[in-house]
Each structure stands twice: as structure tokens, then as C-alpha cells.
Design a protein around this motif. Structure first.
Motif, PDB file in Angstrom:
ATOM      1  N   ALA A 223       0.843  -1.201   0.000  1.00 18.72           N
ATOM      2  CA  ALA A 223       0.000   0.000   0.000  1.00 18.72           C
ATOM      3  C   ALA A 223       0.873   1.244   0.000  1.00 18.72           C
ATOM      4  CB  ALA A 223      -0.916   0.001   1.222  1.00 18.72           C
ATOM      5  N   PRO A 224       0.358   2.371  -0.501  1.00 21.30           N
ATOM      6  CA  PRO A 224       1.116   3.632  -0.456  1.00 21.30           C
ATOM      7  C   PRO A 224       1.484   3.986   0.982  1.00 21.30           C
ATOM      8  CG  PRO A 224      -0.784   3.837  -1.901  1.00 21.30           C
ATOM      9  CD  PRO A 224      -0.940   2.526  -1.200  1.00 21.30           C
ATOM     10  N   GLY A 225       2.668   4.556   1.159  1.00 20.87           N
ATOM     11  CA  GLY A 225       3.126   4.940   2.484  1.00 20.87           C
ATOM     12  C   GLY A 225       3.852   3.837   3.226  1.00 20.87           C
ATOM     13  N   LEU A 226       3.915   2.661   2.626  1.00 19.22           N
ATOM     14  CA  LEU A 226       4.558   1.532   3.291  1.00 19.22           C
ATOM     15  C   LEU A 226       6.046   1.790   3.513  1.00 19.22           C
ATOM     16  CD1 LEU A 226       4.212  -1.380   4.350  1.00 19.22           C
ATOM     17  CD2 LEU A 226       4.690  -2.185   2.031  1.00 19.22           C
ATOM     18  N   GLY A 227       6.692   2.454   2.557  1.00 22.83           N
ATOM     19  CA  GLY A 227       8.124   2.701   2.666  1.00 22.83           C
ATOM     20  C   GLY A 227       8.482   3.582   3.839  1.00 22.83           C
ATOM     21  N   ALA A 228       7.733   4.670   4.041  1.00 21.97           N
ATOM     22  CA  ALA A 228       8.026   5.596   5.135  1.00 21.97           C
ATOM     23  C   ALA A 228       7.822   4.927   6.483  1.00 21.97           C
ATOM     24  CB  ALA A 228       7.143   6.830   5.015  1.00 21.97           C
ATOM     25  N   GLU A 229       6.731   4.196   6.623  1.00 19.42           N
ATOM     26  CA  GLU A 229       6.453   3.513   7.882  1.00 19.42           C
ATOM     27  C   GLU A 229       7.547   2.498   8.212  1.00 19.42           C
ATOM     28  OE1 GLU A 229       3.131   0.397   9.697  1.00 19.42           O
ATOM     29  OE2 GLU A 229       2.724   1.496   7.850  1.00 19.42           O
ATOM     30  N   THR A 230       7.953   1.733   7.213  1.00 15.16           N
ATOM     31  CA  THR A 230       8.971   0.708   7.425  1.00 15.16           C
ATOM     32  C   THR A 230      10.326   1.329   7.717  1.00 15.16           C
ATOM     33  OG1 THR A 230       7.773  -0.732   5.905  1.00 15.16           O
ATOM     34  CG2 THR A 230      10.038  -1.319   6.403  1.00 15.16           C
ATOM     35  N   MET A 231      10.632   2.429   7.047  1.00 22.37           N
ATOM     36  CA  MET A 231      11.920   3.088   7.243  1.00 22.37           C
ATOM     37  C   MET A 231      12.106   3.518   8.692  1.00 22.37           C
ATOM     38  SD  MET A 231      13.193   6.629   5.475  1.00 22.37           S
ATOM     39  CE  MET A 231      11.811   7.531   6.232  1.00 22.37           C
ATOM     40  N   VAL A 232      11.091   4.139   9.257  1.00 23.14           N
ATOM     41  CA  VAL A 232      11.183   4.610  10.643  1.00 23.14           C
ATOM     42  C   VAL A 232      11.326   3.426  11.596  1.00 23.14           C
ATOM     43  CG1 VAL A 232       9.993   5.872  12.462  1.00 23.14           C
ATOM     44  CG2 VAL A 232       9.862   6.684  10.104  1.00 23.14           C
ATOM     45  N   LEU A 233      10.566   2.377  11.350  1.00 21.32           N
ATOM     46  CA  LEU A 233      10.622   1.207  12.210  1.00 21.32           C
ATOM     47  C   LEU A 233      11.978   0.513  12.112  1.00 21.32           C
ATOM     48  CD1 LEU A 233       8.899  -0.406  14.187  1.00 21.32           C
ATOM     49  CD2 LEU A 233       8.102  -1.791  12.272  1.00 21.32           C
ATOM     50  N   ALA A 234      12.538   0.439  10.905  1.00 18.72           N
ATOM     51  CA  ALA A 234      13.846  -0.189  10.726  1.00 18.72           C
ATOM     52  C   ALA A 234      14.934   0.588  11.447  1.00 18.72           C
ATOM     53  CB  ALA A 234      14.172  -0.299   9.230  1.00 18.72           C
ATOM     54  N   PHE A 235      14.860   1.910  11.421  1.00 17.28           N
ATOM     55  CA  PHE A 235      15.836   2.716  12.143  1.00 17.28           C
ATOM     56  C   PHE A 235      15.724   2.489  13.642  1.00 17.28           C
ATOM     57  CE2 PHE A 235      16.779   5.256   8.373  1.00 17.28           C
ATOM     58  CZ  PHE A 235      18.111   5.572   8.598  1.00 17.28           C
ATOM     59  N   ALA A 236      14.499   2.346  14.136  1.00 17.53           N
ATOM     60  CA  ALA A 236      14.308   2.072  15.559  1.00 17.53           C
ATOM     61  C   ALA A 236      14.942   0.738  15.950  1.00 17.53           C
ATOM     62  CB  ALA A 236      12.820   2.069  15.898  1.00 17.53           C
ATOM     63  N   VAL A 237      14.722  -0.294  15.132  1.00 15.22           N
ATOM     64  CA  VAL A 237      15.293  -1.610  15.420  1.00 15.22           C
ATOM     65  C   VAL A 237      16.810  -1.562  15.351  1.00 15.22           C
ATOM     66  CG1 VAL A 237      15.490  -3.979  14.553  1.00 15.22           C
ATOM     67  CG2 VAL A 237      13.258  -2.865  14.654  1.00 15.22           C
ATOM     68  N   ALA A 238      17.355  -0.905  14.327  1.00 14.46           N
ATOM     69  CA  ALA A 238      18.804  -0.808  14.192  1.00 14.46           C
ATOM     70  C   ALA A 238      19.416  -0.047  15.365  1.00 14.46           C
ATOM     71  CB  ALA A 238      19.162  -0.137  12.871  1.00 14.46           C
ATOM     72  N   ALA A 239      18.743   0.999  15.822  1.00 12.68           N
ATOM     73  CA  ALA A 239      19.246   1.773  16.959  1.00 12.68           C
ATOM     74  C   ALA A 239      19.210   0.957  18.246  1.00 12.68           C
ATOM     75  CB  ALA A 239      18.429   3.054  17.121  1.00 12.68           C
ATOM     76  N   ILE A 240      18.166   0.174  18.440  1.00 17.61           N
ATOM     77  CA  ILE A 240      18.068  -0.658  19.641  1.00 17.61           C
ATOM     78  C   ILE A 240      19.170  -1.713  19.658  1.00 17.61           C
ATOM     79  CG2 ILE A 240      16.655  -2.403  20.834  1.00 17.61           C
ATOM     80  CD1 ILE A 240      14.186  -0.855  19.820  1.00 17.61           C
ATOM     81  N   GLY A 241      19.387  -2.374  18.527  1.00 25.65           N
ATOM     82  CA  GLY A 241      20.397  -3.427  18.483  1.00 25.65           C
ATOM     83  C   GLY A 241      21.807  -2.897  18.434  1.00 25.65           C
ATOM     84  N   GLY A 242      21.983  -1.686  17.914  1.00 27.63           N
ATOM     85  CA  GLY A 242      23.323  -1.131  17.720  1.00 27.63           C
ATOM     86  C   GLY A 242      23.646  -1.117  16.243  1.00 27.63           C
ATOM     87  N   LEU A 243      23.881   0.057  15.679  1.00 27.55           N
ATOM     88  CA  LEU A 243      24.144   0.170  14.249  1.00 27.55           C
ATOM     89  C   LEU A 243      25.358  -0.667  13.859  1.00 27.55           C
ATOM     90  CD1 LEU A 243      23.483   3.964  13.625  1.00 27.55           C
ATOM     91  CD2 LEU A 243      22.217   2.046  12.651  1.00 27.55           C
ATOM     92  N   GLY A 244      25.189  -1.488  12.815  1.00 26.14           N
ATOM     93  CA  GLY A 244      26.277  -2.323  12.349  1.00 26.14           C
ATOM     94  C   GLY A 244      26.332  -3.698  12.988  1.00 26.14           C
ATOM     95  N   GLN A 245      25.372  -4.043  13.835  1.00 25.74           N
ATOM     96  CA  GLN A 245      25.386  -5.313  14.560  1.00 25.74           C
ATOM     97  C   GLN A 245      24.285  -6.230  14.044  1.00 25.74           C
ATOM     98  OE1 GLN A 245      27.853  -5.885  16.772  1.00 25.74           O
ATOM     99  NE2 GLN A 245      28.599  -3.809  16.366  1.00 25.74           N
ATOM    100  N   ILE A 246      24.664  -7.335  13.394  1.00 28.76           N
ATOM    101  CA  ILE A 246      23.674  -8.254  12.832  1.00 28.76           C
ATOM    102  C   ILE A 246      22.879  -8.948  13.929  1.00 28.76           C
ATOM    103  CG2 ILE A 246      23.395 -10.394  11.515  1.00 28.76           C
ATOM    104  CD1 ILE A 246      25.769  -9.514   9.814  1.00 28.76           C
ATOM    105  N   GLU A 247      23.581  -9.513  14.914  1.00 26.33           N
ATOM    106  CA  GLU A 247      22.877 -10.172  16.010  1.00 26.33           C
ATOM    107  C   GLU A 247      22.046  -9.171  16.805  1.00 26.33           C
ATOM    108  OE1 GLU A 247      25.996 -10.606  15.280  1.00 26.33           O
ATOM    109  OE2 GLU A 247      26.214 -12.738  14.824  1.00 26.33           O
ATOM    110  N   GLY A 248      22.547  -7.938  16.906  1.00 26.58           N
ATOM    111  CA  GLY A 248      21.783  -6.903  17.591  1.00 26.58           C
ATOM    112  C   GLY A 248      20.492  -6.596  16.875  1.00 26.58           C
TER     113      GLY A 248
END
Length: 299
Positions: A223-248
Motif C-alpha cells: 500500500a502507499p506509504g509503506l516505505g516511510a512507515e517501514t523506514m522509521v521502524l527499521a531505524f528504531a530496530v537498528a538503533a536498539i540493536g546497535g548500528l552495524g550489529q547483525i545479532e543486535g
């Protein structure tokens, strides 16, 4: 009690699997290229639209419906082949070594371009194609019914985590990537073609994002807008785990997936903000993420 907790856990892990594909692609690109790619969510959305379009074509052409499964992976491969090398060579390469502000502005411009391209090609309507989910059916254990497609998503996420770790530690390209991550200038001085490593890493990141979008199509559609929603969520997950950390990224995706499901079940009004509440709490305790570490910065 178990009749409630087990379905919640399965739903949370299935949601975490889809988030993980995007977040791990984002964190891989950052660890190698050192670029915060704001446009990463657009590849997820394009992957979803391409997968839905191919799936609908398979159904309308009367082909074997089981072809819809390889079509999901094929859709992600198409997006990666089209956008990976092109975007890295023509745009990303000019942001290396630049400030984070410039990187964000450039990739945000790319995000806007990709969003418009998505509307031109696929229009503004939603697409849904759930053949893979219907083919796999469901399994009833006790009084609880589980979608087998959800279990497949969890298994695929585990395979990707293990596969990435094996690639980085056991293969030649993985060792080259590790060398570039550790010290880019030293890698260049000993003859490693860093430009090739950058293209391969960025293309793999695009593939993982598009794969997440393709795999989400049978359950959520495009659906339209899917990219923006996913982008923000992906940044949140990456920040929680630690940028550059696969297991994180894997652990953070599980935490966020479970948080969203628990919010839907116990406090529906907090569904949209639950991942960011988790991010806030984690970053207050560990500013570099669960697996991240403070590092000196070369000036």
C-alpha cells in the motif's frame, strides 16, 4: 495461560522476522559503507509491490500457484539487481566520508524519488496477493490455530541470521567485507577492491529489504506509504540493536515484534508507539544500543 502466550509469541516472532529483514539490510549497509540510508524503506515497499504484481500475474495466467513462493525471492532479486549497483555507483559513492547531515539529505532525496517512481509504476492503489499463505494453510495445536506461513517467516529469518554470520566468517567475500569494516584505508592499501565490496554490500542490503517486503505481501499486501512507515521502524530496530550489529538487529527485531503484539493485545492505543518507547528506554540505558560500543572517531 499457554493458550494465550504461545499465539502471542508466534505472532510477535513472525512480525519480528519481517522487521529483521529490513533492519539487517540497513545495518549491513551502515557497517560497510558508513552511510545512514534513509531510502532503505523504499526498497521494502518496491519489493512488496513487485512481489504482489508477479503473484497476481501468476494467478491470472493460470500457472501453478506454487510458483508464487520462488516468485517472492525472485521479486527481491529483481529489485536488488535494478537498484543496488545503480544507486551505489551513481549516488551513494558521492556521500562516503561526508557528514551524517549530508548523507541523510541525499538519501532522503532518493527516498522521495523512489516514492514518486513507485506511484508512477504501480499507481496509488493497494495490492494484495495471499496465495502463499493460503497454500500453506494452518495448523491447530490444542485450541490454537497457527498460520504455517508465519512459521515459515520465522524459519527464514533464522536462516538469514545464520547465513550472514557464516558468509562473514567463512567465505572470502565475507573476510573482505570484515577487512573493509575494520579499516577501509588499510584494506585499500593491501589491494582490496573496496568499490566492489561496497557494491556487493549495498546490493545485498537492498535485496534483504526487498525480500522483507515481498515476504510481507501475503499477509499485509502492498500500500502507499509503506516505505516511510517501514523506514522509521527499521531505524528504531537498528538503533536498539546497535548500528552495524547483525545479532543486535535480530534481538532488537524480536523485542520490537513482541512489544507491538503485546501492545495490540493489552493496550491497542499504544500499538503505533510501542517500538519507539522500547527504543527510548534502551537508548537511555545504553546510548549505543544493546550490542553497540563506543568508538573513537577519526577526524
Amino acid at each position: 495461560m499457554l493458550d494465550t502466550l504461545i499465539p502471542l509469541a508466534v505472532d510477535g516472532l513472525a512480525s519480528a522476522a519481517l522487521i529483521f529483514f529490513v533492519a539487517v539490510g540497513l545495518t549491513l549497509v551502515f557497517s560497510v559503507l558508513r552511510v545512514l540510508n534513509v531510502a532503505h524503506g523504499s526498497f521494502y515497499a518496491i519489493g512488496a509491490y513487485v512481489a504482489a504484481s508477479i503473484g497476481l500475474w501468476i494467478a491470472s495466467a493460470g500457472l501453478n500457484p506454487w510458483l508464487s513462493f520462488p516468485a517472492l525471492v525472485f521479486s527481491a532479486a529483481i529489485v536488488a539487481a535494478l537498484f543496488g549497483p545503480l544507486v551505489e555507483r551513481c549516488l551513494m559513492r558521492w556521500t562516503y566520508g561526508k557528514s551524517e547531515a549530508i548523507q541523510i539529505l541525499v538519501t532522503f532525496g532518493l527516498f522521495l524519488i523512489l516514492e514518486d517512481l513507485q506511484r508512477i509504476v504501480f499507481g496509488v492503489r493497494s495490492l494484495a496477493e495471499d496465495t502463499p499463505m493460503q497454500l500453506l494453510g494452518s495448523t491447530q495445536i490444542g485450541d490454537v490455530v497457527y498460520l504455517n506461513y508465519q512459521l515459515l517467516l520465522i524459519g527464514l529469518a533464522v536462516i538469514v541470521v545464520v547465513g550472514l554470520r557464516i558468509m562473514l566468517t567463512k567465505t572470502r567475500i565475507g573476510r573482505l567485507v570484515t577487512a573493509v569494516v575494520a579499516d577501509r584505508e588499510m584494506a585499500q592499501s593491501i589491494g582490496i577492491n573496496t568499490n566492489r565490496v561496497f557494491i556487493l554490500s549495498f546490493t545485498l542490503g537492498v535485496f534483504l529489504a526487498a525480500l522483507g517486503g515481498a515476504l510481507a505481501t501475503p499477509t499485509a499486501g502492498a500500500a502507499p506509504g509503506l516505505g516511510a512507515e517501514t523506514m522509521v521502524l527499521a531505524f528504531a530496530v537498528a538503533a536498539i540493536g546497535g548500528l552495524g550489529q547483525i545479532e543486535g538487529a535480530a534481538l532488537a527485531a524480536i523485542i520490537v515484534g513482541l512489544a507491538r503484539v503485546l501492545a495490540i493485545y493489552f493496550a491497542p492505543s499504544l500499538d503505533a508507539v510501542a517500538p519507539y518507547i522500547v527504543m527510548l528506554v534502551v537508548l537511555l540505558v545504553r546510548p549505543y544500543g544493546l550490542f553497540g560500543q563506543a568508538a573513537t572517531r577519526r577526524i
